[in-house]
Design a protein around this motif. Sequence first.
Motif, PDB file in Angstrom:
ATOM      1  N   ILE A   1      -5.308  -0.834  -4.110  1.00 59.65           N
ATOM      2  CA  ILE A   1      -4.117  -0.046  -4.409  1.00 59.65           C
ATOM      3  C   ILE A   1      -4.317   0.601  -5.763  1.00 59.65           C
ATOM      4  O   ILE A   1      -4.421  -0.087  -6.783  1.00 59.65           O
TER       5      ILE A   1
ATOM      6  N   SER B   1      -5.083   2.626  -0.819  1.00 59.12           N
ATOM      7  CA  SER B   1      -3.927   3.473  -1.092  1.00 59.12           C
ATOM      8  C   SER B   1      -4.102   4.074  -2.474  1.00 59.12           C
ATOM      9  O   SER B   1      -4.300   3.354  -3.452  1.00 59.12           O
TER      10      SER B   1
ATOM     11  N   ARG C   1      -7.496  -5.051   0.158  1.00 62.23           N
ATOM     12  CA  ARG C   1      -6.673  -3.872  -0.093  1.00 62.23           C
ATOM     13  C   ARG C   1      -6.988  -3.350  -1.481  1.00 62.23           C
ATOM     14  O   ARG C   1      -7.103  -4.119  -2.426  1.00 62.23           O
TER      15      ARG C   1
ATOM     16  N   SER D   1       0.822  -1.213   0.000  1.00 64.32           N
ATOM     17  CA  SER D   1       0.000   0.000   0.000  1.00 64.32           C
ATOM     18  C   SER D   1       0.855   1.261   0.000  1.00 64.32           C
ATOM     19  O   SER D   1       0.351   2.350  -0.297  1.00 64.32           O
TER      20      SER D   1
END
Length: 555
Positions: A519, A545, A517, A430
């Motif tokens: 990204i 991120s 996650r 990230s």
Amino acid sequence: MAGAFVGGAALGAAFGELLKVVEDVAIKAVYFKSIVKRIESILNQITPTIEEIKNLNRVLDRSEKETAMFTDQLRDAKRLVRSCAKVKWWNYCAKPCYSNRLLDFEESLVRFFQIEVQAMQLRDGMKILMQVNEVGSKLDRIGTMGGSFRPIGFVGCCGVPGVPEFVVGFDEPLRELKMQILNEGEQVVVLSAPGGCGKTTLAKMLCRDEEIEGTFDMNENLEFDMFKDNIFFVTFSKSPNLKVIIEKMFQHKDYPVPEFQTEEDAINQLESLLKRIGPTPMLLVLDDVWSGSEFLTEKFKFQISKYKILVTSRSVFPRFSTYKLKLLKDQDAMDLFCHSAFPQHGRSSIPKDLVSKIMRRCGGFPLALKVVGRSLYGEPEVIWKNRLKPWSEAQSILYSNNELLICLQPSLDALDGMYKIKECFLDLASFPEDQRIPVTALMDMWVELYNLDEDGEDAIAILHQLSNRNLVNLVLTRKDASETNGYYNEHFVMQHDLLRDLAIHQSDQNPIEHRKRLIVDIVANDLPRWWIDQREHPVHARLVSISTGVLILSI
């Protein structure tokens, strides 16, 4: 068996062409059907032998002179059979002529395999017996030289594999590793680096180094270079079988292999074998030892003078002395890349800056440099630019190079069963590439995500686990920085680009809406396609991120 002694590619090709024509004519021809059918039956019977002839002669690199005449006969027979198929019903004069010619070929075919091939077999068998006797005489002469010499088995049980013909950047690592191996105080040395860095290559270079061979080769003054039997090279792998490994070591020394009752019995028998070999120096290389198998390495340690063990691993084993192999420097990386991409030592019309950009994306990993370079060999400039384009758009090099992914994936697989450690490794992706990550930021994040202790000790322990597996680098900005006082403001983490790509690749395996996650690397004003397609679908990622090349937003 005829296949071991005669024939070759030309014979096999001629035979195959004839058989195809005969099968076709046997179906379509009105005349000569009975003769053609018999020839077809004979050819089908000897087809397996011809195939064996072709395969074995390719391996043995045998001459085709002996069968050249028969090969020519097969080609003539093919033309004959085709001519027979063209004989008209009214041509009564041609029928007897072609019938006799077919009968002559049938007879020559049978004669060749019943008489000539058997004669060749007998002759070649006598030649082999003569050569075996010569080898036996040489071994007997060697055995009379005195000392504790025992003739060794064939190279291959635990022999040192060959070194790639082109290696760069390993002169200094070889010198440093050799110093550690020859250090009297170290019995076990671990050569550690991430996958694809060249650990096995360096280990093979060490074993073939003149000074090492002179130290560990008790037979260096003998006539044949093959008698190098005091260096054992064993591939350990993920699930090693100790009994099989020790059996190979016995075979390598040409000692009778005992019937091991248990692993402990096998280890005891190995210790007895090595003590019989001593006090001559011995080197055991355990290649590709996985994390968690270091306790098995301990089993190969014995109190024997001049006995050394070199372990190669993606991990660091703190209990042993470790040599960390570094990535290639830019010039060495460029030399290796160009050797793969331009074997003829010329860059053709590919611009230097384009070559340099692609080389740098490989990050100094020898495997990446060779794989990517080889994939671009002979390609025009447009292909080079096309290869660089997705990488410039923040796509991973792993997406276009499956061989690299296969090499690096085991480093991640080794974390299976260690949920928090694996999740923390994936979280590191990230953060932007090539930047130092403050340990305090990781501590805050992981305390929230995984309920770690707020004092940071759990997070530091996880980072040390990842560092020991060469998945991250821990950096201290002050030499006097310490972990004992509980302050980690001077501690940072760095992750190699390819390992970050590996983490991103792993996270991207799930659909957008199911990823833990998210990204997002935004290049210029181009949004990812899924961003546009998924506007009306909820995203459930717990870690997001967003990178625009300048500003990083973490949510």
